[in-house]
Design a protein around this motif. Sequence first.
Motif, PDB file in Angstrom:
ATOM      1  N   PRO A   1       5.167  19.473 -14.510  1.00 24.19           N
ATOM      2  CA  PRO A   1       5.297  18.214 -15.259  1.00 24.19           C
ATOM      3  C   PRO A   1       6.040  18.410 -16.571  1.00 24.19           C
ATOM      4  O   PRO A   1       5.720  19.316 -17.347  1.00 24.19           O
ATOM      5  CB  PRO A   1       3.837  17.808 -15.502  1.00 24.19           C
ATOM      6  CG  PRO A   1       3.082  18.445 -14.399  1.00 24.19           C
ATOM      7  CD  PRO A   1       3.770  19.753 -14.140  1.00 24.19           C
ATOM      8  N   GLY A   2       7.041  17.585 -16.791  1.00 23.29           N
ATOM      9  CA  GLY A   2       7.791  17.646 -18.031  1.00 23.29           C
ATOM     10  C   GLY A   2       8.797  18.769 -18.124  1.00 23.29           C
ATOM     11  O   GLY A   2       9.419  18.955 -19.175  1.00 23.29           O
ATOM     12  N   LYS A   3       8.948  19.526 -17.045  1.00 22.44           N
ATOM     13  CA  LYS A   3       9.878  20.654 -17.050  1.00 22.44           C
ATOM     14  C   LYS A   3      10.947  20.479 -15.983  1.00 22.44           C
ATOM     15  O   LYS A   3      10.792  19.702 -15.047  1.00 22.44           O
ATOM     16  CB  LYS A   3       9.130  21.966 -16.840  1.00 22.44           C
ATOM     17  CG  LYS A   3       8.162  22.312 -17.952  1.00 22.44           C
ATOM     18  CD  LYS A   3       7.589  23.703 -17.771  1.00 22.44           C
ATOM     19  CE  LYS A   3       6.680  24.089 -18.925  1.00 22.44           C
ATOM     20  NZ  LYS A   3       6.124  25.466 -18.759  1.00 22.44           N
ATOM     21  N   GLU A   4      12.017  21.243 -16.131  1.00 28.83           N
ATOM     22  CA  GLU A   4      13.077  21.205 -15.143  1.00 28.83           C
ATOM     23  C   GLU A   4      12.677  22.003 -13.899  1.00 28.83           C
ATOM     24  O   GLU A   4      11.843  22.901 -13.956  1.00 28.83           O
ATOM     25  CB  GLU A   4      14.363  21.787 -15.742  1.00 28.83           C
ATOM     26  CG  GLU A   4      14.953  20.955 -16.869  1.00 28.83           C
ATOM     27  CD  GLU A   4      16.301  21.463 -17.321  1.00 28.83           C
ATOM     28  OE1 GLU A   4      16.923  20.799 -18.167  1.00 28.83           O
ATOM     29  OE2 GLU A   4      16.729  22.521 -16.838  1.00 28.83           O
ATOM     30  N   ARG A   5      13.290  21.652 -12.793  1.00 28.76           N
ATOM     31  CA  ARG A   5      13.048  22.392 -11.563  1.00 28.76           C
ATOM     32  C   ARG A   5      13.613  23.800 -11.721  1.00 28.76           C
ATOM     33  O   ARG A   5      14.728  23.983 -12.225  1.00 28.76           O
ATOM     34  CB  ARG A   5      13.717  21.680 -10.388  1.00 28.76           C
ATOM     35  CG  ARG A   5      13.317  22.195  -9.030  1.00 28.76           C
ATOM     36  CD  ARG A   5      13.846  21.297  -7.921  1.00 28.76           C
ATOM     37  NE  ARG A   5      13.264  19.957  -7.978  1.00 28.76           N
ATOM     38  CZ  ARG A   5      13.432  19.050  -7.025  1.00 28.76           C
ATOM     39  NH1 ARG A   5      14.149  19.326  -5.959  1.00 28.76           N
ATOM     40  NH2 ARG A   5      12.893  17.855  -7.154  1.00 28.76           N
ATOM     41  N   GLU A   6      12.837  24.785 -11.304  1.00 26.97           N
ATOM     42  CA  GLU A   6      13.268  26.169 -11.454  1.00 26.97           C
ATOM     43  C   GLU A   6      13.208  26.910 -10.135  1.00 26.97           C
ATOM     44  O   GLU A   6      12.353  26.635  -9.281  1.00 26.97           O
ATOM     45  CB  GLU A   6      12.398  26.906 -12.492  1.00 26.97           C
ATOM     46  CG  GLU A   6      10.939  27.053 -12.105  1.00 26.97           C
ATOM     47  CD  GLU A   6      10.170  27.986 -13.020  1.00 26.97           C
ATOM     48  OE1 GLU A   6      10.789  28.738 -13.797  1.00 26.97           O
ATOM     49  OE2 GLU A   6       8.922  27.972 -12.949  1.00 26.97           O
ATOM     50  N   LEU A   7      14.091  27.881  -9.999  1.00 23.00           N
ATOM     51  CA  LEU A   7      14.142  28.699  -8.796  1.00 23.00           C
ATOM     52  C   LEU A   7      12.991  29.711  -8.816  1.00 23.00           C
ATOM     53  O   LEU A   7      12.792  30.407  -9.814  1.00 23.00           O
ATOM     54  CB  LEU A   7      15.482  29.423  -8.721  1.00 23.00           C
ATOM     55  CG  LEU A   7      15.694  30.374  -7.559  1.00 23.00           C
ATOM     56  CD1 LEU A   7      15.680  29.628  -6.231  1.00 23.00           C
ATOM     57  CD2 LEU A   7      17.003  31.133  -7.729  1.00 23.00           C
ATOM     58  N   VAL A   8      12.271  29.786  -7.710  1.00 18.33           N
ATOM     59  CA  VAL A   8      11.163  30.729  -7.578  1.00 18.33           C
ATOM     60  C   VAL A   8      11.601  31.937  -6.761  1.00 18.33           C
ATOM     61  O   VAL A   8      11.375  33.086  -7.152  1.00 18.33           O
ATOM     62  CB  VAL A   8       9.947  30.057  -6.920  1.00 18.33           C
ATOM     63  CG1 VAL A   8       8.853  31.076  -6.649  1.00 18.33           C
ATOM     64  CG2 VAL A   8       9.430  28.924  -7.787  1.00 18.33           C
ATOM     65  N   ALA A   9      12.203  31.681  -5.607  1.00 19.24           N
ATOM     66  CA  ALA A   9      12.637  32.754  -4.722  1.00 19.24           C
ATOM     67  C   ALA A   9      13.785  32.259  -3.864  1.00 19.24           C
ATOM     68  O   ALA A   9      13.826  31.083  -3.507  1.00 19.24           O
ATOM     69  CB  ALA A   9      11.494  33.230  -3.829  1.00 19.24           C
ATOM     70  N   SER A  10      14.693  33.163  -3.553  1.00 18.51           N
ATOM     71  CA  SER A  10      15.813  32.786  -2.699  1.00 18.51           C
ATOM     72  C   SER A  10      16.157  33.933  -1.771  1.00 18.51           C
ATOM     73  O   SER A  10      16.027  35.105  -2.134  1.00 18.51           O
ATOM     74  CB  SER A  10      17.034  32.403  -3.527  1.00 18.51           C
ATOM     75  OG  SER A  10      17.489  33.492  -4.289  1.00 18.51           O
ATOM     76  N   SER A  11      16.602  33.586  -0.576  1.00 18.67           N
ATOM     77  CA  SER A  11      16.965  34.571   0.437  1.00 18.67           C
ATOM     78  C   SER A  11      18.387  34.310   0.894  1.00 18.67           C
ATOM     79  O   SER A  11      18.689  33.226   1.388  1.00 18.67           O
ATOM     80  CB  SER A  11      15.986  34.487   1.618  1.00 18.67           C
ATOM     81  OG  SER A  11      16.328  35.417   2.614  1.00 18.67           O
TER      82      SER A  11
ATOM     83  N   TYR B   1      13.459  37.161  -6.594  1.00 18.84           N
ATOM     84  CA  TYR B   1      12.371  36.388  -7.166  1.00 18.84           C
ATOM     85  C   TYR B   1      12.593  36.203  -8.663  1.00 18.84           C
ATOM     86  O   TYR B   1      13.188  37.049  -9.333  1.00 18.84           O
ATOM     87  CB  TYR B   1      11.029  37.101  -6.942  1.00 18.84           C
ATOM     88  CG  TYR B   1      10.697  37.328  -5.495  1.00 18.84           C
ATOM     89  CD1 TYR B   1      11.066  38.503  -4.843  1.00 18.84           C
ATOM     90  CD2 TYR B   1      10.001  36.360  -4.765  1.00 18.84           C
ATOM     91  CE1 TYR B   1      10.766  38.708  -3.506  1.00 18.84           C
ATOM     92  CE2 TYR B   1       9.694  36.563  -3.427  1.00 18.84           C
ATOM     93  CZ  TYR B   1      10.085  37.740  -2.805  1.00 18.84           C
ATOM     94  OH  TYR B   1       9.784  37.931  -1.485  1.00 18.84           O
ATOM     95  N   SER B   2      12.066  35.110  -9.183  1.00 24.26           N
ATOM     96  CA  SER B   2      12.096  34.931 -10.621  1.00 24.26           C
ATOM     97  C   SER B   2      11.142  35.944 -11.251  1.00 24.26           C
ATOM     98  O   SER B   2      10.184  36.395 -10.615  1.00 24.26           O
ATOM     99  CB  SER B   2      11.686  33.510 -10.996  1.00 24.26           C
ATOM    100  OG  SER B   2      10.325  33.291 -10.696  1.00 24.26           O
TER     101      SER B   2
END
Length: 113
Positions: free
Chosen positions: A40-50, A57-58
Amino acid sequence: VQLQASGGGAVQAGESLTLSCAVSRNIYSSTVMAWYRQAPGKERELVASSVMGRTKYSDSVKGRFTMSRDRIQGTVGLQMNSLKPEDTAVYYCKGSWGSSVYWGQGTQVTVSS
């Protein structure tokens, strides 16, 4: 292409959850499969990507979260261990096939202290 995320819920700090993203297209032909989150109130952030089998990972989740792919089920998973209150967010899966990008609808994860 449809992505359907599930598995969210409310847990206590230190507990675990496993998220799953059902993908209607071949996940192994994807350019990128990823998990994002938005608090809430924050930008979408990347957690993990393949990308081509290599997963990143972040820093905030490294060592606690594990991303996986299941070719038979056609799903992408996110195992989340040692959850913290700051992990509370809506989690989204994303798939890219070339220049085409698709998002799942999000699943809520709430971690209480």
